[in-house]
Design an enzyme around this catalytic site. Structure first.
Site, PDB file in Angstrom:
ATOM      1  N   HIS A  50       0.994  -1.183   0.041  1.00 26.03           N
ATOM      2  CA  HIS A  50      -0.068  -0.012  -0.041  1.00 26.03           C
ATOM      3  C   HIS A  50       0.922   1.178  -0.046  1.00 26.03           C
ATOM      4  CE1 HIS A  50      -4.044   1.795   1.602  1.00 26.03           C
ATOM      5  NE2 HIS A  50      -3.451   2.841   0.749  1.00 26.03           N
TER       6      HIS A  50
ATOM      7  N   ASN B 248      -5.509   6.197  -6.835  1.00 29.92           N
ATOM      8  CA  ASN B 248      -5.993   7.447  -6.729  1.00 29.92           C
ATOM      9  C   ASN B 248      -5.099   8.701  -7.154  1.00 29.92           C
ATOM     10  OD1 ASN B 248      -4.198   6.885  -4.526  1.00 29.92           O
ATOM     11  ND2 ASN B 248      -5.369   8.407  -3.214  1.00 29.92           N
TER      12      ASN B 248
ATOM     13  N   GLU C 223      -6.971   0.374  -3.923  1.00 32.61           N
ATOM     14  CA  GLU C 223      -8.104   0.414  -2.696  1.00 32.61           C
ATOM     15  C   GLU C 223      -9.320   0.884  -3.177  1.00 32.61           C
ATOM     16  OE1 GLU C 223      -7.383   3.396   0.513  1.00 32.61           O
ATOM     17  OE2 GLU C 223      -5.299   3.643  -0.665  1.00 32.61           O
TER      18      GLU C 223
ATOM     19  N   ASP D 202       0.623   2.701   3.620  1.00 31.60           N
ATOM     20  CA  ASP D 202      -0.033   3.742   3.094  1.00 31.60           C
ATOM     21  C   ASP D 202       0.539   5.086   2.829  1.00 31.60           C
ATOM     22  OD1 ASP D 202      -2.277   4.991   2.068  1.00 31.60           O
ATOM     23  OD2 ASP D 202      -3.335   5.321   4.251  1.00 31.60           O
TER      24      ASP D 202
ATOM     25  N   HIS E 177       2.279  14.306   0.914  1.00 34.13           N
ATOM     26  CA  HIS E 177       1.841  15.406   0.382  1.00 34.13           C
ATOM     27  C   HIS E 177       3.025  16.564   0.683  1.00 34.13           C
ATOM     28  CE1 HIS E 177      -2.122  13.939  -0.376  1.00 34.13           C
ATOM     29  NE2 HIS E 177      -1.841  13.305   0.995  1.00 34.13           N
TER      30      HIS E 177
HETATM   31  N1  LIG Z   1      -4.758   7.642   3.712  1.00 34.04           N
HETATM   32  C1  LIG Z   1      -4.802   8.863   3.335  1.00 34.04           C
HETATM   33  O1  LIG Z   1      -5.147  10.012   4.466  1.00 34.04           O
HETATM   34  N2  LIG Z   1      -4.649   9.540   2.312  1.00 34.04           N
HETATM   35  C2  LIG Z   1      -4.283   8.564   0.994  1.00 34.04           C
HETATM   36  C3  LIG Z   1      -5.562   7.942   0.539  1.00 34.04           C
HETATM   37  C4  LIG Z   1      -6.053   6.694   1.378  1.00 34.04           C
HETATM   38  O2  LIG Z   1      -5.414   5.779   1.459  1.00 34.04           O
HETATM   39  O3  LIG Z   1      -7.135   6.959   1.971  1.00 34.04           O
HETATM   40  C5  LIG Z   1      -3.690   9.454   0.001  1.00 34.04           C
HETATM   41  O4  LIG Z   1      -3.420   9.163  -1.126  1.00 34.04           O
HETATM   42  O5  LIG Z   1      -3.326  10.657   0.343  1.00 34.04           O
HETATM   43 ZN   LIG Z   2      -7.181   4.500   2.068  1.00 32.63          ZN
HETATM   44 ZN   LIG Z   3      -4.055   4.462   0.716  1.00 33.67          ZN
END
Ligand SMILES: NC(=O)N[C@@H](CC(=O)O)C(=O)O
Ligand SMILES: [Zn+2]
Ligand SMILES: [Zn+2]
Length: 451
Positions: free
Chosen positions: A55, A89, A139, A313, A317
């Site tokens: 992830h 995404n 996801e 994950d 940013h």
């Molecule tokens: N986890 C997050 O808060 N952000 C993720 C997207 C996601 O996994 O929901 C992202 O792509 O910034």
């Molecule tokens: Zn997510």
């Molecule tokens: Zn994610």
């Protein structure tokens, strides 16, 4: 190449020979170097399987100012992650064959092996998407997160049907937006310099919203015999729901149903709402940080073996984006480089066994997604390997990490970092333990579903 005198995760001392095909040729005692063979002397250090992080969000195409395949995969390599799985995404979202191809071309810059997931929106095109070498579907967002790809129950049901018909696993971001607590965001949360922190985000995206969505996703999957993986479960209750579903689906002889798995992130294991206050908007992510009590209960489930996978994950940013105030800052935190280090520090302090860590970052994710040459230090497996001195922690600092986002929510915690990372026998990362100087190899990454 011959690696001599290494200690494996189970404590055995072994020599490991890597063949010209990038696979492990032999794991044995007393192997002698052939004439001209490259030898890595590993005495006093552990040799572990490279982590399989199922992830990550490497942001290309469309978000290169946050991260690129080059910078994200350097960060992965420096953290001992040898396979990453990118999420859909991006911009454009990976919801049809053309978008998949565009991303696959960019992924050629990766230092580490990779998988590419396909996503689901109202505009997705299952025919062309499943025609590509997808890692998994997901996801799949049951609520909006970065990219606003939240879908309703009917579309989720369609997605499960389409994937299951083709034998493709489905990974699910499970939150139910109807159970978010809007009152938590009342008041002046927008401006830089307000008192608002990610603690309000935690109050907003409630634990109940996660647990309800996980139960709904598991029920929908069970109806169809779908292979479902719940991403970033942040509450002990959600992990328990997955464990229960797995046991229910068993054959009655104590065999767990391998079609139901879950993953937990390092930020939900090592950070809680207590920390959210000092993190300010940098602690905003979905699902959000939970209470210290829930964090401890989640960690206990990891130690007990209820958690299948730890994945990051990794959601970088830019700093200026995260400073926009709680409501406008994007959700997500980076983490691919600190996954192994944080867990190895917990081994050093006695909170986790090294074998548990090896399993949740490497062997289990590989097995859960059918990667039969990844995740183990054993003959015939890809030589995706990490060499680490498990007695040598250092303080985590953003300045020493390699993600383009240049910050970490784990600043000041301790981590045990790799010295050497190999992908199919190629050195992709090397750190001089004396000087700390790091060097990187060539982009040798391949799509693990193409192999
Ligand atoms: N986890 C997050 O808060 N952000 C993720 C997207 C996601 O996994 O929901 C992202 O792509 O910034
Ligand atoms: Zn997510
Ligand atoms: Zn994610």
């Amino acid at each position: 190449m011959l690696i001599t005198g290494a200690t494996l995760a189970d404590g055995r001392g072994r020599d490991v020979r890597i063949g010209d095909d990038g696979r492990i040729d032999a794991v044995a005692e007393g192997l002698d170097a052939d004439a001209g063979e490259q030898v890595i002397e590993a005495r006093g250090r552990h040799l572990l399987p490279g982590a399989v992080d199922v992830h990550v969000h490497f942001r290309e195409p469309g978000g290169s100012h946050k991260e690129t395949w080059a910078s994200g995969s350097r960060s992965a390599a420096a953290g001992g992650v040898t396979t990453v799985v990118d999420q859909p995404n991006t911009s454009p979202p990976t919801v049809d064959g053309d978008a998949f191809d565009e991303k696959a071309a960019l992924a050629a810059e990766s230092l580490v092996d990779y998988g590419i997931n396909g996503g689901v929106t109202a505009d997705w095109d299952p025919e062309s998407l499943f025609d590509r070498p997808l890692f998994a579907l997901g996801e799949v967002f049951l609520a909006d997160s970065t990219g606003d790809m939240g879908i309703d129950a009917d579309l989720f049901a369609d997605a499960l049907d389409e994937a299951t018909a083709r034998g493709v696993p489905v990974t699910v971001h499970a939150e139910d937006a109807t159970l978010f607590d809007e009152r938590a965001l009342d008041g002046d949360l927008g401006g830089i310099g307000t008192a608002a922190t990610a603690d309000a985000w935690s109050a907003y995206r409630t634990a109940d919203a996660e647990v309800a969505a996980v139960e709904r996703a598991l029920a929908a999957a069970a109806e169809r015999d779908a292979r479902v993986h719940i991403t970033h479960t942040s509450t002990p209750e959600a992990v328990d729901a997955v464990v229960e579903a797995r046991e229910e689906g068993a054959d009655g002889e104590g065999t767990d149903d391998p079609r139901v798995t879950c993953e937990v992130t390092p930020h939900h294991l090592y950070l809680s709402r207590e920390r959210a206050r000092s993190l300010g908007t940098f602690g905003r992510m979905n699902p959000p940080l939970r209470s210290e009590e829930r964090r401890e209960a989640l960690f206990a489930r990891l130690a007990a073996g209820d958690v299948d996978v730890v994945a990051t994950d990794h959601a970088p940013h830019a700093v200026d984006e995260k400073r926009r105030g709680l409501v406008d800052a994007p959700s997500g935190v980076p983490g691919v480089e600190t996954l192994y280090p944080l867990l190895l520090e917990s081994v050093r302090t006695g909170e986790l066994s090294l074998e548990r860590v090896r399993d949740v970052v490497a062997a289990n994710p590989a097995a859960a997604f059918g990667l039969d040459r990844k995740g183990r230090v054993a003959e015939g497996y890809d030589a995706d390997l990490v060499l680490v001195d498990t007695t040598d922690p250092r303080e985590i600092e953003a300045a020493a990490l390699h993600s383009a986002c240049a910050w970490t929510p784990f600043e000041g915690l301790r981590g045990v970092f790799p010295e050497l990372t190999l992908v199919r026998g190629e050195v992709v990362y090397e750190r001089d333990p004396a000087t700390g100087a790091a060097s990187f190899g060539e982009p040798v990454g391949r799509n693990v579903r193409d192999a």
